[in-house]
Enzyme design. Structure first.
Site, mmCIF file in Angstrom:
data_model
loop_
_atom_site.group_PDB
_atom_site.id
_atom_site.type_symbol
_atom_site.label_atom_id
_atom_site.label_comp_id
_atom_site.label_asym_id
_atom_site.label_seq_id
_atom_site.Cartn_x
_atom_site.Cartn_y
_atom_site.Cartn_z
ATOM 1 N N GLU A 37 29.842 13.925 154.904
ATOM 2 C CA GLU A 37 30.339 14.985 154.027
ATOM 3 C C GLU A 37 29.254 15.457 153.051
ATOM 4 O OE1 GLU A 37 34.820 12.949 153.838
ATOM 5 O OE2 GLU A 37 33.344 12.615 152.252
ATOM 6 N N ASP A 225 43.394 15.158 159.333
ATOM 7 C CA ASP A 225 44.446 14.622 160.201
ATOM 8 C C ASP A 225 45.805 14.827 159.560
ATOM 9 O OD1 ASP A 225 45.109 11.753 158.731
ATOM 10 O OD2 ASP A 225 42.993 12.272 158.592
#
Length: 267
Positions: A37, A225
């Site tokens: 990230e 998710d």
């Protein structure tokens, strides 16, 4: 980002923002848990890795990147790799330590905690959505004793940024934090009680430390998710991590561009 002041209704960070209303934001601290990230933002903002070994305690794996972007001094800190296992040092313990040490060393005007998160389709979340957290709380600190139960949950409002959310057309939702990627029945009940739209492993810990030290913090979370979906969480997380990280980094870049030149109350 603190519980509301009983008299004024303001949070500690909002009070600080009011006091510092005449000073444009200068020093920005971005806290990110995973290298995947972090690195695209390091490239985007042309940050350099810090070689000052005295900044953090000796022996910790924490990594700081820094540089100047427009009118901002940007510090991006991630907890590094676990010295024994070589994986990203995710979770609330590393997040708390890094946040505390970074605030002490760097004196930021504003913190951005950016990262990926699970989302709940029952709350309207989809893979790739990016949220700014309006509130943060824990879902795995169960202390069934009066008042201690509230301390365990640790619910706090985050620093309010209504103009940023509106102008960048970002979604808002409550964030729930725990140290497990999966979700036990106990966690599920607690997350529901927290009224959370997104679930992560660091946010509420960063919020706690930032609140303790009276530093405004905002939380930008991208959904990898769907926790209440059909696919196993770990499988869906790994499948979507790279693509969703791109969406996260784009959103963080927009937030940084928006922050540049503004004072805290302008957000």
């Amino acid at each position: 980002m603190a519980p509301a002041n009983e008299i004024t209704g303001e949070t500690t960070a909002e009070t600080k923002a009011a006091v510092e209303s005449s000073h444009p934001i200068s020093t920005l601290l971005i806290i990110i848990a995973m290298q995947t990230e972090a690195l695209p933002l390091v490239t985007k903002f042309q940050l350099s890795e810090d070689t000052d070994e005295s900044l953090f305690p000796k022996g910790v794996p924490w990594v700081r990147y820094h540089g100047t972007y427009k009118d901002l001094h940007i510090n991006l800190v991630w907890p590094g790799k676990d010295p024994s296992l070589g994986v990203d040092s995710v979770g609330t313990i590393s997040a708390s330590l890094v946040t505390y040490a970074s605030i002490q060393a760097l004196k930021p005007d504003l913190i951005i905690n950016a990262g990926t998160a699970g989302g709940f389709k029952a709350k309207g979340a989809n893979v790739g959505d990016v949220y700014v957290a309006s509130d943060a709380a824990f879902h795995d600190r169960r202390i069934p004793i009066p008042v201690f139960d509230l301390y365990g949950i640790g619910a706090r409002r985050t620093f309010s940024t209504p103009n940023l959310v509106k102008d960048l057309n970002l979604k808002e939702g409550k964030l729930s934090t725990g140290d497990s990627l999966d979700m036990s029945p106990h966690d599920e009940a607690a997350i529901s009680a927290n009224d959370a739209t997104v679930k992560d492993m660091e946010g509420a810990a960063v919020a706690y430390v930032a609140d303790l030290l009276s530093v405004p913090a905002i939380f930008v979370k991208a959904v990898t998710d769907i926790v209440d979906g059909e696919k196993p969480t770990a499988e869906e997380f790994l499948q979507n991590l790279i693509a969703v990280t791109a969406a996260l980094d784009q959103a963080v870049t927009q937030v940084v561009d928006y922050v540049n030149g503004k004072c805290l109350p302008d957000l």
